[in-house]
Design an enzyme around this catalytic site. Sequence first.
Site, PDB file in Angstrom:
ATOM      1  N   GLU A 116       0.826  -1.225   0.000  1.00  0.00           N
ATOM      2  CA  GLU A 116       0.000   0.000   0.000  1.00  0.00           C
ATOM      3  C   GLU A 116       0.856   1.269   0.000  1.00  0.00           C
ATOM      4  O   GLU A 116       0.373   2.345   0.363  1.00  0.00           O
ATOM      5  CB  GLU A 116      -0.941   0.022   1.216  1.00  0.00           C
ATOM      6  CG  GLU A 116      -1.857  -1.193   1.355  1.00  0.00           C
ATOM      7  CD  GLU A 116      -2.902  -1.319   0.259  1.00  0.00           C
ATOM      8  OE1 GLU A 116      -2.939  -0.484  -0.657  1.00  0.00           O
ATOM      9  OE2 GLU A 116      -3.678  -2.299   0.321  1.00  0.00           O
ATOM     10  N   HIS A 139      -2.953   2.361   8.363  1.00  0.00           N
ATOM     11  CA  HIS A 139      -4.003   1.544   7.742  1.00  0.00           C
ATOM     12  C   HIS A 139      -4.160   0.273   8.566  1.00  0.00           C
ATOM     13  O   HIS A 139      -3.179  -0.416   8.842  1.00  0.00           O
ATOM     14  CB  HIS A 139      -3.629   1.194   6.305  1.00  0.00           C
ATOM     15  CG  HIS A 139      -4.490   0.126   5.701  1.00  0.00           C
ATOM     16  ND1 HIS A 139      -5.861   0.247   5.591  1.00  0.00           N
ATOM     17  CD2 HIS A 139      -4.194  -1.095   5.205  1.00  0.00           C
ATOM     18  CE1 HIS A 139      -6.345  -0.843   5.039  1.00  0.00           C
ATOM     19  NE2 HIS A 139      -5.356  -1.683   4.792  1.00  0.00           N
ATOM     20  N   HIS A 141      -7.326  -2.952   9.949  1.00  0.00           N
ATOM     21  CA  HIS A 141      -8.546  -3.687   9.595  1.00  0.00           C
ATOM     22  C   HIS A 141      -9.433  -3.860  10.824  1.00  0.00           C
ATOM     23  O   HIS A 141      -9.639  -4.991  11.300  1.00  0.00           O
ATOM     24  CB  HIS A 141      -8.181  -5.072   9.038  1.00  0.00           C
ATOM     25  CG  HIS A 141      -7.355  -5.078   7.789  1.00  0.00           C
ATOM     26  ND1 HIS A 141      -6.778  -6.220   7.269  1.00  0.00           N
ATOM     27  CD2 HIS A 141      -7.009  -4.082   6.932  1.00  0.00           C
ATOM     28  CE1 HIS A 141      -6.122  -5.935   6.158  1.00  0.00           C
ATOM     29  NE2 HIS A 141      -6.232  -4.637   5.927  1.00  0.00           N
ATOM     30  N   GLU A 169     -18.517  11.181  21.846  1.00  0.00           N
ATOM     31  CA  GLU A 169     -17.153  11.507  21.416  1.00  0.00           C
ATOM     32  C   GLU A 169     -16.971  11.604  19.904  1.00  0.00           C
ATOM     33  O   GLU A 169     -16.038  12.258  19.438  1.00  0.00           O
ATOM     34  CB  GLU A 169     -16.165  10.466  21.952  1.00  0.00           C
ATOM     35  CG  GLU A 169     -15.840  10.609  23.411  1.00  0.00           C
ATOM     36  CD  GLU A 169     -15.312  11.991  23.761  1.00  0.00           C
ATOM     37  OE1 GLU A 169     -14.285  12.390  23.173  1.00  0.00           O
ATOM     38  OE2 GLU A 169     -15.926  12.671  24.576  1.00  0.00           O
ATOM     39  N   HIS A 210     -12.873  -3.823   3.767  1.00  0.00           N
ATOM     40  CA  HIS A 210     -11.409  -3.966   3.850  1.00  0.00           C
ATOM     41  C   HIS A 210     -10.853  -3.398   5.167  1.00  0.00           C
ATOM     42  O   HIS A 210     -10.244  -4.108   5.938  1.00  0.00           O
ATOM     43  CB  HIS A 210     -10.743  -3.302   2.641  1.00  0.00           C
ATOM     44  CG  HIS A 210      -9.256  -3.478   2.624  1.00  0.00           C
ATOM     45  ND1 HIS A 210      -8.540  -3.758   1.492  1.00  0.00           N
ATOM     46  CD2 HIS A 210      -8.321  -3.397   3.615  1.00  0.00           C
ATOM     47  CE1 HIS A 210      -7.261  -3.886   1.786  1.00  0.00           C
ATOM     48  NE2 HIS A 210      -7.101  -3.661   3.066  1.00  0.00           N
TER      49      HIS A 210
HETATM   50  P1  13P Z   1       0.934  -5.447   3.119  1.00  0.00           P
HETATM   51  O1  13P Z   1       1.362  -6.713   3.818  1.00  0.00           O
HETATM   52  O2  13P Z   1       1.521  -5.346   1.730  1.00  0.00           O
HETATM   53  O3  13P Z   1       1.225  -4.235   3.959  1.00  0.00           O
HETATM   54  O4  13P Z   1      -0.632  -5.528   2.874  1.00  0.00           O
HETATM   55  C1  13P Z   1      -1.522  -5.644   3.956  1.00  0.00           C
HETATM   56  C2  13P Z   1      -2.807  -4.928   3.728  1.00  0.00           C
HETATM   57  O5  13P Z   1      -3.480  -4.596   4.681  1.00  0.00           O
HETATM   58  C3  13P Z   1      -3.222  -4.631   2.346  1.00  0.00           C
HETATM   59  O6  13P Z   1      -4.227  -3.658   2.348  1.00  0.00           O
HETATM   60 ZN    ZN Z   2      -5.409  -3.692   4.246  1.00  0.00          ZN
END
Ligand code: 13P
Ligand code: ZN
Length: 270
Positions: A116, A139, A141, A169, A210
């Site tokens: 990313e 980033h 999840h 909040e 995602h």
């Molecule tokens: P990477 O292992 O390349 O960082 O990818 C993980 C991910 O969350 C892709 O969106």
């Molecule tokens: Zn990801």
Amino acid sequence: MKNILEAPFMVETVRTLTNLYRLGWDERNGGNLSVLLDEDVVAEYLDTGKVIREIPMTFDASSIIGKIFLVTGTGKYFKNVQYDPAYNLGIIKIGKSGKVAELLWGYTDGGRPTSELPAHLLSHITRLAIDPSHRVVMHTHPTNTIAMSLVHSLSERDFTRTLWQMQTESIVVFPEGVAVLPWMVCGTNEIGEATAEKLKEQRLCVWAAHGIYGVGRDLDEAFGLIETVEKAAQLYMLSVNAGIKNGITDSQLKDLAAVFGLNYNKDYLD
Ligand code: 13P
Ligand code: ZN
């Protein structure tokens, strides 16, 4: 030279990644992080002119040539970072062409920055133009945020309103609202460009089915933004099937905004 494993930026990054794993948000190699470092600080730990190898990039980062970032490696597990930071992380400097990352430290197995990297570097470029104090792109999840993106309208107004209604909040922490991208193929320049565009107006961008991106002046700000979205999304997922009867109303949100002096997105309240 001082020991880079003891550098405050390294210690804090490792702790943050470990915490993200502990929260259950970063299964396997899920998630990635990049931190813009100050060259003077890095020079206390490394020869910033000594390039281990060059890593080609597929997008143009010429506006940040010479900038140095600590970046998670692609395919690396957040759970393992604390045991071997140099294997799982790298420090890169954007090379003269703006199309190459010069490796200064890390990725000891011959690894590369996160897939990313376009989303990270393009988002850094966007945020630095808005706020010179910007430093972090995160980033991850988060479970409930992703769950909410599966069952809720993906309109940014609808999504933000629900998050604001779930807890006091939310509007305080992210008064500008939350951007949402529909599902897209990850790891591409296209999703990187779309994310960076969204982050012009907001510090948070949900990737449907995602995860989420958050940005900030430091790790705490980026994490705190995401953590607050995730908490609101959890409240939504816990209560939606029972029927939400007492969400915060628009007029209550306006009262809150007045008392806290919030510069909230006016288009998002009726
Ligand atoms: P990477 O292992 O390349 O960082 O990818 C993980 C991910 O969350 C892709 O969106
Ligand atoms: Zn990801």
